[in-house]
Design a protein around this motif. Sequence first.
Motif, PDB file in Angstrom:
ATOM      1  N   GLN A 189     -36.927  69.592  11.095  1.00  0.00           N
ATOM      2  CA  GLN A 189     -37.968  70.348  10.401  1.00  0.00           C
ATOM      3  C   GLN A 189     -38.737  69.451   9.436  1.00  0.00           C
ATOM      4  OE1 GLN A 189     -35.773  73.553   8.640  1.00  0.00           O
ATOM      5  NE2 GLN A 189     -35.707  74.738  10.534  1.00  0.00           N
ATOM      6  N   SER A 190     -38.020  68.604   8.741  1.00  0.00           N
ATOM      7  CA  SER A 190     -38.670  67.676   7.822  1.00  0.00           C
ATOM      8  C   SER A 190     -39.600  66.734   8.574  1.00  0.00           C
ATOM      9  CB  SER A 190     -37.612  66.866   7.063  1.00  0.00           C
ATOM     10  OG  SER A 190     -38.222  65.895   6.265  1.00  0.00           O
ATOM     11  N   LEU A 224     -42.993  70.533   1.672  1.00  0.00           N
ATOM     12  CA  LEU A 224     -42.030  71.248   2.521  1.00  0.00           C
ATOM     13  C   LEU A 224     -41.167  70.249   3.298  1.00  0.00           C
ATOM     14  CD1 LEU A 224     -44.208  74.167   3.937  1.00  0.00           C
ATOM     15  CD2 LEU A 224     -42.308  74.338   2.315  1.00  0.00           C
ATOM     16  N   SER A 225     -41.792  69.167   3.744  1.00  0.00           N
ATOM     17  CA  SER A 225     -41.045  68.132   4.453  1.00  0.00           C
ATOM     18  C   SER A 225     -39.985  67.522   3.545  1.00  0.00           C
ATOM     19  CB  SER A 225     -42.003  67.045   4.940  1.00  0.00           C
ATOM     20  OG  SER A 225     -41.285  65.949   5.466  1.00  0.00           O
ATOM     21  N   ARG A 250     -37.068  69.908   2.958  1.00  0.00           N
ATOM     22  CA  ARG A 250     -36.111  69.938   4.077  1.00  0.00           C
ATOM     23  C   ARG A 250     -35.242  68.674   4.077  1.00  0.00           C
ATOM     24  NH1 ARG A 250     -39.015  74.001   4.560  1.00  0.00           N
ATOM     25  NH2 ARG A 250     -38.854  75.513   6.208  1.00  0.00           N
ATOM     26  N   ILE A 289     -47.657  70.782   2.721  1.00  0.00           N
ATOM     27  CA  ILE A 289     -46.873  70.488   3.919  1.00  0.00           C
ATOM     28  C   ILE A 289     -45.904  69.332   3.657  1.00  0.00           C
ATOM     29  CG2 ILE A 289     -47.005  69.676   6.317  1.00  0.00           C
ATOM     30  CD1 ILE A 289     -49.716  71.217   6.456  1.00  0.00           C
ATOM     31  N   TYR A 345     -46.855  66.186  11.230  1.00  0.00           N
ATOM     32  CA  TYR A 345     -48.024  67.068  11.265  1.00  0.00           C
ATOM     33  C   TYR A 345     -49.015  66.691  10.173  1.00  0.00           C
ATOM     34  CZ  TYR A 345     -50.865  71.288  10.911  1.00  0.00           C
ATOM     35  OH  TYR A 345     -51.913  72.165  10.843  1.00  0.00           O
ATOM     36  N   TRP A 370     -40.981  67.102  11.575  1.00  0.00           N
ATOM     37  CA  TRP A 370     -42.128  67.817  12.151  1.00  0.00           C
ATOM     38  C   TRP A 370     -43.231  67.976  11.116  1.00  0.00           C
ATOM     39  CZ3 TRP A 370     -38.573  72.237  14.164  1.00  0.00           C
ATOM     40  CH2 TRP A 370     -37.952  71.843  15.346  1.00  0.00           C
ATOM     41  N   ARG A 371     -42.861  68.386   9.912  1.00  0.00           N
ATOM     42  CA  ARG A 371     -43.859  68.607   8.869  1.00  0.00           C
ATOM     43  C   ARG A 371     -44.500  67.300   8.436  1.00  0.00           C
ATOM     44  NH1 ARG A 371     -40.555  72.561   9.327  1.00  0.00           N
ATOM     45  NH2 ARG A 371     -41.088  74.683   8.688  1.00  0.00           N
ATOM     46  N   TRP A 372     -43.687  66.269   8.296  1.00  0.00           N
ATOM     47  CA  TRP A 372     -44.218  64.958   7.923  1.00  0.00           C
ATOM     48  C   TRP A 372     -45.210  64.481   8.986  1.00  0.00           C
ATOM     49  CZ3 TRP A 372     -43.875  61.839   3.717  1.00  0.00           C
ATOM     50  CH2 TRP A 372     -44.342  60.542   3.865  1.00  0.00           C
TER      51      TRP A 372
END
Length: 119
Positions: A15-16, A43-44, A47, A40, A22, A18-20
Amino acid sequence: ATEAQMKEVLQLLRQSQWRWDYAVASHGGSFHSPIEFQRILSLSLDRAHKARFAISKVLAQLGHIGDVPMPDISTKEKAQAYIGLDIPKEREAKKQFMETVVPKWLETAKANNRLVSRR
């Protein structure tokens, strides 16, 4: 650690990442939408921090309370050796690819009138 013990840790790391990915892949995101970009990324990082806490619990369950020994990956060569990347083998595979596959692609492109020649 078992796969079951690592499930939460791995999910949080994914999850971390993916956000990074993105946020960073949006290139101009930090300029055009800095607040959303930071949201975002935060959030990364959240996580990633949760993953660190989760892995510390797994390590404690396994009786490991000291520093985790880390491999020396201070250079590209050391990192490649650590993951088992055989550079001479990879170079040979690329050479074979360039000598066998690429010429066939070029022949097909020429036959289909899809190759633009450069002078």
